[in-house]
Design a protein around this motif. Structure first.
Motif, mmCIF file in Angstrom:
data_model
loop_
_atom_site.group_PDB
_atom_site.id
_atom_site.type_symbol
_atom_site.label_atom_id
_atom_site.label_comp_id
_atom_site.label_asym_id
_atom_site.label_seq_id
_atom_site.Cartn_x
_atom_site.Cartn_y
_atom_site.Cartn_z
ATOM 1 N N GLU A 1 0.837 -1.201 0.000
ATOM 2 C CA GLU A 1 0.000 0.000 0.000
ATOM 3 C C GLU A 1 0.870 1.249 0.000
ATOM 4 O O GLU A 1 0.588 2.218 -0.681
ATOM 5 N N ARG A 2 1.967 1.228 0.780
ATOM 6 C CA ARG A 2 2.867 2.381 0.815
ATOM 7 C C ARG A 2 3.501 2.607 -0.545
ATOM 8 O O ARG A 2 3.602 3.736 -1.017
ATOM 9 N N ARG A 3 3.941 1.533 -1.200
ATOM 10 C CA ARG A 3 4.539 1.666 -2.536
ATOM 11 C C ARG A 3 3.530 2.232 -3.531
ATOM 12 O O ARG A 3 3.856 3.060 -4.368
ATOM 13 N N ARG A 4 2.285 1.754 -3.413
ATOM 14 C CA ARG A 4 1.245 2.251 -4.329
ATOM 15 C C ARG A 4 1.052 3.759 -4.145
ATOM 16 O O ARG A 4 0.928 4.504 -5.109
ATOM 17 N N LYS A 5 1.024 4.208 -2.887
ATOM 18 C CA LYS A 5 0.810 5.621 -2.616
ATOM 19 C C LYS A 5 1.978 6.474 -3.108
ATOM 20 O O LYS A 5 1.797 7.548 -3.676
ATOM 21 N N VAL A 6 3.210 6.003 -2.872
ATOM 22 C CA VAL A 6 4.373 6.761 -3.331
ATOM 23 C C VAL A 6 4.394 6.830 -4.847
ATOM 24 O O VAL A 6 4.671 7.867 -5.448
ATOM 25 N N GLY A 7 4.081 5.710 -5.503
ATOM 26 C CA GLY A 7 4.036 5.704 -6.964
ATOM 27 C C GLY A 7 2.987 6.647 -7.499
ATOM 28 O O GLY A 7 3.214 7.382 -8.462
ATOM 29 N N TRP A 8 1.836 6.638 -6.856
ATOM 30 C CA TRP A 8 0.750 7.564 -7.251
ATOM 31 C C TRP A 8 1.192 9.015 -7.084
ATOM 32 O O TRP A 8 0.940 9.858 -7.927
ATOM 33 N N LEU A 9 1.890 9.291 -5.969
ATOM 34 C CA LEU A 9 2.332 10.661 -5.705
ATOM 35 C C LEU A 9 3.338 11.129 -6.737
ATOM 36 O O LEU A 9 3.261 12.264 -7.232
ATOM 37 N N LEU A 10 4.295 10.275 -7.092
ATOM 38 C CA LEU A 10 5.278 10.653 -8.104
ATOM 39 C C LEU A 10 4.597 10.961 -9.433
ATOM 40 O O LEU A 10 4.946 11.921 -10.118
ATOM 41 N N ALA B 1 12.280 12.960 -3.246
ATOM 42 C CA ALA B 1 11.421 11.781 -3.337
ATOM 43 C C ALA B 1 11.368 11.034 -2.010
ATOM 44 O O ALA B 1 10.346 10.441 -1.646
ATOM 45 N N ALA B 2 12.481 11.072 -1.274
ATOM 46 C CA ALA B 2 12.526 10.388 0.010
ATOM 47 C C ALA B 2 11.643 11.061 1.049
ATOM 48 O O ALA B 2 11.333 10.481 2.082
ATOM 49 N N GLN B 3 11.257 12.306 0.795
ATOM 50 C CA GLN B 3 10.471 13.067 1.752
ATOM 51 C C GLN B 3 9.019 13.241 1.298
ATOM 52 O O GLN B 3 8.312 14.091 1.783
ATOM 53 N N THR B 4 8.585 12.426 0.346
ATOM 54 C CA THR B 4 7.234 12.583 -0.177
ATOM 55 C C THR B 4 6.198 12.238 0.880
ATOM 56 O O THR B 4 6.461 11.503 1.822
ATOM 57 N N TRP B 5 5.003 12.769 0.655
ATOM 58 C CA TRP B 5 3.901 12.546 1.600
ATOM 59 C C TRP B 5 2.605 12.405 0.832
ATOM 60 O O TRP B 5 2.410 13.063 -0.207
ATOM 61 N N VAL B 6 1.725 11.552 1.316
ATOM 62 C CA VAL B 6 0.358 11.471 0.821
ATOM 63 C C VAL B 6 -0.560 11.364 2.027
ATOM 64 O O VAL B 6 -0.153 10.893 3.091
ATOM 65 N N GLN C 1 -7.062 25.114 15.135
ATOM 66 C CA GLN C 1 -6.961 24.156 16.234
ATOM 67 C C GLN C 1 -6.336 22.830 15.811
ATOM 68 O O GLN C 1 -6.045 21.987 16.670
ATOM 69 N N ARG C 2 -6.112 22.646 14.520
ATOM 70 C CA ARG C 2 -5.564 21.388 14.023
ATOM 71 C C ARG C 2 -4.124 21.554 13.536
ATOM 72 O O ARG C 2 -3.714 21.032 12.499
ATOM 73 N N THR C 3 -3.345 22.276 14.295
ATOM 74 C CA THR C 3 -1.949 22.565 13.973
ATOM 75 C C THR C 3 -1.189 21.299 13.596
ATOM 76 O O THR C 3 -1.240 20.289 14.306
ATOM 77 N N GLY C 4 -0.511 21.381 12.444
ATOM 78 C CA GLY C 4 0.332 20.274 12.009
ATOM 79 C C GLY C 4 -0.376 19.138 11.301
ATOM 80 O O GLY C 4 0.276 18.182 10.866
ATOM 81 N N ASP C 5 -1.703 19.234 11.159
ATOM 82 C CA ASP C 5 -2.459 18.128 10.539
ATOM 83 C C ASP C 5 -2.872 18.519 9.118
ATOM 84 O O ASP C 5 -3.755 19.350 8.928
ATOM 85 N N PRO C 6 -2.271 17.905 8.112
ATOM 86 C CA PRO C 6 -2.560 18.255 6.711
ATOM 87 C C PRO C 6 -3.824 17.617 6.156
ATOM 88 O O PRO C 6 -4.083 17.704 4.958
ATOM 89 N N HIS C 7 -4.602 16.974 6.991
ATOM 90 C CA HIS C 7 -5.831 16.324 6.536
ATOM 91 C C HIS C 7 -7.042 17.252 6.645
ATOM 92 O O HIS C 7 -8.181 16.803 6.465
ATOM 93 N N TYR C 8 -6.789 18.521 6.940
ATOM 94 C CA TYR C 8 -7.854 19.520 7.025
ATOM 95 C C TYR C 8 -7.485 20.712 6.162
ATOM 96 O O TYR C 8 -6.404 21.291 6.303
ATOM 97 N N LEU C 9 -8.391 21.083 5.259
ATOM 98 C CA LEU C 9 -8.211 22.246 4.399
ATOM 99 C C LEU C 9 -9.486 23.083 4.453
ATOM 100 O O LEU C 9 -10.573 22.566 4.692
ATOM 101 N N SER C 10 -9.350 24.367 4.223
ATOM 102 C CA SER C 10 -10.534 25.237 4.165
ATOM 103 C C SER C 10 -10.399 26.211 3.017
ATOM 104 O O SER C 10 -9.318 26.746 2.758
ATOM 105 N N ILE D 1 2.698 20.657 1.863
ATOM 106 C CA ILE D 1 2.270 21.836 1.094
ATOM 107 C C ILE D 1 2.373 21.557 -0.399
ATOM 108 O O ILE D 1 1.447 21.834 -1.166
ATOM 109 N N VAL D 2 3.512 20.989 -0.822
ATOM 110 C CA VAL D 2 3.720 20.683 -2.237
ATOM 111 C C VAL D 2 2.676 19.682 -2.736
ATOM 112 O O VAL D 2 2.170 19.800 -3.864
ATOM 113 N N TYR D 3 2.351 18.721 -1.900
ATOM 114 C CA TYR D 3 1.345 17.727 -2.283
ATOM 115 C C TYR D 3 0.016 18.415 -2.618
ATOM 116 O O TYR D 3 -0.566 18.191 -3.684
#
Length: 330
Positions: free
Chosen positions: A3-12, A27-32, A89-98, A271-273
């Motif tokens: 699953e991790r490989r799939r996500k990294v591949g999708w991100l690239l 690439a070593a610092q990618t995030w999804v 209130q959700r400092t540091g959590d990238p799963h919330y956008l407005s 942020i880049v993601y």
């Protein structure tokens, strides 16, 4: 592991799709995202902001631009305070956008919001909207110059309906350029949906409205536009309507933009993601069709450009809001 490989591949694939080359160290610092993402609307269901966010969510879902589910949640109230405090209130959590707008700046300057752009992470801005200055078809105010001149001679002789603080600022920029005594000008604040009915009912002399909302009324002959707030003319029924700059009022243009923010202290990779996802969304045909229907301009700015935009506009808004008498922040 798979699953991790799939996500990294999708991100690239996503990064290369938007033209971002990644070094080995990057690439070593990618995030999804790893769990459900919440897209916050700081306004009610059915509002223009709601339409934008739901279009974003639909495109991300239909075109599989994210590997997790995304939910749209309306958190209206307090002139956007409810939504922005929720994000803060959700400092540091990238799963919330407005979604956000100049209200993040102006409402802080006026003291309505306890936070501003420095308390969140700007991700991107991508929509621009103009406002129309409207009068009744038979109004003695024939042009934008008439409007300013009447107010200059008799500031309390014309009443103006504004739907939010940004529309009030749009009026302020023009009247400040025209050296009008703002203290005697009558501006009636109300919800945006009420400005044009109030004008058509004869309760005010001038009303502000978004271009998309104004066009059907102009086409029906119910109102007439005397100027637009933006730096350039718009097409269609307003093609002959001048900007304030064309009428000789310098530094009086206002573009109402929309963008996306995240909590503070998310990482550069996060942020880049989200920049990459939102860039793909704004390039999508369905997003462009929505923008055309709403009479929006689509102009993508990345996180750094959006922060610079917010910083510059904060100073500009503070100056004109001082003229309007609504500055609280020193």
């Amino acid at each position: 592991m798979m699953e991790r490989r799939r996500k990294v591949g999708w991100l690239l694939a996503l990064y290369f799709a938007v033209g971002i080359g990644l070094s080995h160290s990057t690439a070593a610092q990618t995030w999804v995202p790893e769990r459900n993402v919440e897209l916050v609307v700081p306004a009610a269901p059915g509002s223009s902001m709601d339409v934008i966010v739901r279009t974003v969510e639909r495109i991300v879902r239909e075109f599989k631009l994210a590997p997790v589910s995304i939910a749209v949640v309306n958190r209206a109230g307090g002139e956007h305070a409810v939504a922005y405090n929720y994000i803060k209130q959700r400092t540091g959590d990238p799963h919330y956008l407005s979604l956000t707008s100049q209200a993040l700046l102006a409402n802080h300057i006026s003291g309505v919001l306890p936070l501003t752009y420095t308390d969140v992470t700007p991700i991107a801005s991508f929509i621009s909207e103009y406002y129309a200055f409207l009068v009744q078809p038979e109004s003695p105010i024939k042009t934008g110059k008439d409007f300013v001149q009447v107010l200059k001679e008799q500031p309390d002789s014309v009443s103006i309906a504004v739907g939010n603080i940004i529309q009030r600022i749009a009026v302020g920029l023009v009247l400040q350029s025209g050296n009008v005594d703002i203290k005697r000008v009558r501006m009636a604040a109300m919800t945006g949906a009420k400005t044009t009915p109030t004008l058509m009912g004869g309760h005010v002399d001038v009303a502000m409205a978004a271009i998309g909302a104004a066009i059907p009324l102009i086409e029906a002959g119910k109102v007439r536009a005397i100027a637009v707030s933006g730096p350039k003319r718009v097409g269609g029924p307003l093609a002959a309507v001048p900007t304030w700059a064309e009428l000789g009022y310098s530094n009086s243009s206002l573009v109402a933009w929309r963008g996306m923010i995240a909590p503070k202290e998310i990482t550069p990779a996060q942020i880049v993601y989200w920049e990459g996802v939102l860039r793909l969304v704004t390039e999508n045909k369905k997003f462009r069709e929505m923008a055309e229907r709403q009479q929006y301009d689509v102009e993508f700015r990345n996180a750094a450009e959006t922060r610079k935009l917010m910083e510059a506009e904060y100073a500009q808004l503070k100056q004109v809001m001082g003229y309007l008498g609504v500055v609280v922040v020193k």
